[in-house]
Structure formats: structure tokens, C-alpha cells
Design an enzyme around this catalytic site. Structure first.
Site, PDB file in Angstrom:
ATOM      1  CD  GLU A   1      39.692 -40.379  11.284  1.00 53.97           C
ATOM      2  OE1 GLU A   1      39.359 -39.239  10.933  1.00 53.97           O
ATOM      3  OE2 GLU A   1      40.679 -40.981  10.782  1.00 53.97           O
TER       4      GLU A   1
ATOM      5  CG  HIS B   1      38.613 -39.565   7.289  1.00 56.45           C
ATOM      6  ND1 HIS B   1      38.471 -38.652   8.306  1.00 56.45           N
ATOM      7  CD2 HIS B   1      38.488 -38.869   6.143  1.00 56.45           C
ATOM      8  CE1 HIS B   1      38.264 -37.452   7.794  1.00 56.45           C
ATOM      9  NE2 HIS B   1      38.276 -37.554   6.485  1.00 56.45           N
TER      10      HIS B   1
ATOM     11  CB  ILE C   1      35.412 -37.688   3.700  1.00 60.09           C
ATOM     12  CG1 ILE C   1      34.923 -39.131   3.904  1.00 60.09           C
ATOM     13  CG2 ILE C   1      34.257 -36.697   3.802  1.00 60.09           C
ATOM     14  CD1 ILE C   1      34.359 -39.400   5.288  1.00 60.09           C
ATOM     15  NE  ARG C   2      34.888 -30.546   1.918  1.00 61.40           N
ATOM     16  CZ  ARG C   2      34.837 -29.546   2.794  1.00 61.40           C
ATOM     17  NH1 ARG C   2      34.194 -29.701   3.943  1.00 61.40           N
ATOM     18  NH2 ARG C   2      35.421 -28.403   2.545  1.00 61.40           N
TER      19      ARG C   2
ATOM     20  NE  ARG D   1      42.004 -25.773   1.731  1.00 56.19           N
ATOM     21  CZ  ARG D   1      41.311 -25.534   2.847  1.00 56.19           C
ATOM     22  NH1 ARG D   1      41.876 -25.685   4.019  1.00 56.19           N
ATOM     23  NH2 ARG D   1      40.056 -25.136   2.782  1.00 56.19           N
TER      24      ARG D   1
ATOM     25  CB  CYS E   1      41.415 -36.165   6.366  1.00 56.29           C
ATOM     26  SG  CYS E   1      40.435 -35.438   5.018  1.00 56.29           S
TER      27      CYS E   1
ATOM     28  N   GLY F   1      38.424 -33.754   9.819  1.00 59.52           N
ATOM     29  CA  GLY F   1      37.361 -32.805  10.135  1.00 59.52           C
ATOM     30  C   GLY F   1      37.420 -31.665   9.140  1.00 59.52           C
ATOM     31  CD  GLU F   2      36.741 -26.778   7.099  1.00 61.34           C
ATOM     32  OE1 GLU F   2      37.209 -25.954   7.911  1.00 61.34           O
ATOM     33  OE2 GLU F   2      37.072 -26.818   5.893  1.00 61.34           O
ATOM     34  CB  SER F   3      42.047 -28.141   7.707  1.00 62.99           C
ATOM     35  OG  SER F   3      41.680 -27.549   6.471  1.00 62.99           O
TER      36      SER F   3
END
Length: 281
Positions: free
Chosen positions: A258, A256, A167-168, A128, A98, A65-67
Site C-alpha cells: 500500500e 507494505h 518497515i519493522r 515480529r 505487515c 501499522g502497529e499490530s
């Protein structure tokens, strides 16, 4: 494990990100385990948003997600310190994907001080957004030798390379010395944040103190943006990046799993969780 202690509860941190996808793959993985090695173990998978829900868990996944968002929401939910205790004091099995890997690192690059807090648990520095922005996301077929022991009965992907989604994504920029306190040298670096220290409790948790970080997978991409003076692996290879690691019962992946529909890593990890829980009981 006896009848009275056969239930294992696995939580998925559900503050932001791909938590539902993890729950779905955990259910697939549990069915595969029941087919390959039936016993009296029952699995419960639950979303975790409060300290009380975390206290019910034997193991935890921190999703992609977005850490920064996750750490801010965790702080507002009074979850950061319980998460640090879960991972670093009690040494409960934890897996971060991630953004979860970033949060579990003891040090994170490309981060303004005060902009994000870390949980810690893995003695590494992560870089990151290593591969760039969201539009530069990609998939890669990975050879993951540790999956050979997973015995993924009933899964159609059991003999295929693992198709990973980046993804990023972060990578492990440096493996740090294994210490229980603060990573002092990392604290001196600019644009780097470090996790606060926690001391493992005496007793059974001491058995899960991990020693050095183990590299579980690398991505051979043909390029690297990590300076060679920051890399400290035995085999120096600037064409590969560290994308999966383990230290004791804390596990992290840059990618990821998942989002792939492939439950093999979840099967492997549930086996690791089961063994750790059996030791504690």
C-alpha cells in the site's frame, strides 16, 4: 454473477495504520480490472471501524501499522470476535499486510502473553519485527510469479519487479500443521501468543477451508536469524525468508504494497475476491 448480485464490498480495517493508502490502491486496481475484463461488477471500498460496518463487507484488508495497537483498539471497539468470525468461521477473503499478517497468524513470537491478541486464520508462526527497528527499514525488488495472472492493464509497472517496502516487518518463522482448533504445541512456547479457536460453519464456508499454507514469495536476503530447527520447508534455504503466504482465501504479506503506489497485488487480490464471491452466490 447476475445484475442483482454484481456489487462487491471490500472493507479496509481503519483502526490505525495505512488504511487510506490501501483504499487508494484498491480504486486503481478496480479501474485496471474494468479495463482488462469489463463486466457488470461494481466495487465499493469502505473503511471499517465497527462490527456493523464489517458485516456489510464481502472481503477485508487489515493494513500495515502497529499490530498491538490495532488489537487493543479492536478489543475496545468490540471488533475482535467479529473479525475472528469473519476470517475463521465465515471464511471471507482477507488480506493482511505487515501488522495485518501478524494479526492473521495463529501464533506470534516476540510477544508477551497478555500484550496482544490475534485474529488467526493462517497456520503459521510469525516473528515480529524480524528485520529490526524502524531505522532499519528497507526496500527490495521482488519476483512475484503469482502476479503473472493479474493482467494489470493500464498500470505502468506491469512488467517490472515489485518494489516492496519492509518497515519493522515480520516474517513467517514456521509453517504449522493445518488444524481448526488451537495450535497446542505453540501454546507451550514462551513469549508466544496464539489465536483462539473458531470452528468453520457448515455449508458454503466449508469450501474455503484452506488446507496447508502455500508460500507465495520469499526474500533472498543472504542472511537469516531464524534457527534451522524451526524451519520446515521442503527446500531448506537459510538465505531466504517467507514473506507472502496464502491458505485458502486468507492471504498475508510481510511488506507494505500500500505504500508503493503499485496496485498490481491489489489487482490480483480483487480477482481472487471476485472468484470467491461468485462461488458463494
Amino acid at each position: 454473477m447476475n445484475e442483482a448480485s454484481s456489487k462487491i464490498t471490500v472493507g479496509v480495517l481503519a483502526l490505525q495504520g495505512a488504511f487510506n493508502e490501501h483504499v487508494q490502491l484498491l480504486r486503481q486496481a478496480a479501474k485496471s480490472l474494468e479495463s482488462s475484463s469489463p463486466d457488470n461488477t461494481t466495487w465499493e471500498f469502505r473503511e471499517v471501524r465497527t462490527p456493523q460496518e464489517l458485516s456489510l463487507c464481502d472481503a477485508l484488508i487489515i493494513p500495515g501499522g502497529e499490530s498491538t495497537t490495532m488489537s487493543l483498539v479492536a478489543a475496545r471497539s468490540c471488533l475482535l470476535d467479529p473479525l475472528r468470525d469473519f476470517v475463521k468461521v465465515k471464511r471471507q477473503p482477507t488480506w493482511g499486510t505487515c501488522a495485518g499478517l501478524i494479526l492473521l497468524a495463529e501464533s506470534a513470537n516476540r510477544t508477551k502473553k497478555g500484550g496482544q491478541e490475534l485474529i488467526g486464520g493462517l497456520d503459521v508462526r510469525v516473528n515480529r519485527n524480524h528485520f529490526g527497528r524502524q531505522v532499519e527499514s528497507f526496500e527490495a525488488n521482488l519476483d512475484l510469479p503469482f502476479l503473472a495472472s493479474a493482467d494489470c492493464k493500464g498500470l505502468s509497472t506491469s512488467h517490472s519487479p515489485f518494489k516492496a517496502m519492509f518497515i519493522r516487518a515480520p516474517v513467517v518463522e514456521k509453517i504449522l500443521p493445518a488444524v481448526e482448533g488451537v495450535q497446542v504445541e505453540e501454546k507451550r512456547r514462551e513469549e508466544t501468543v496464539i489465536a483462539p479457536a473458531r470452528e468453520t460453519v457448515e455449508g458454503v464456508a466449508r469450501a474455503f477451508v484452506g488446507g496447508r499454507v502455500e508460500v507465495m514469495a520469499e526474500l533472498h536476503s543472504g542472511r537469516s536469524t531464524i534457527p534451522d530447527n524451526t524451519r520446515n520447508r521442503q527446500s531448506e534455504d537459510l538465505a531466504s525468508e517467507i514473506i507472502a503466504i496464502r491458505q485458502g482465501n486468507v492471504f498475508g504479506t510481510s511488506f507494505h504494497p500500500e505504500l508503493t503506489g503499485d496496485a498490481r497485488i491489489h489487482v490480483w487480490w480483487l480477482r481472487e475476491v471476485k472468484a470467491a464471491v461468485a462461488k458463494r452466490r
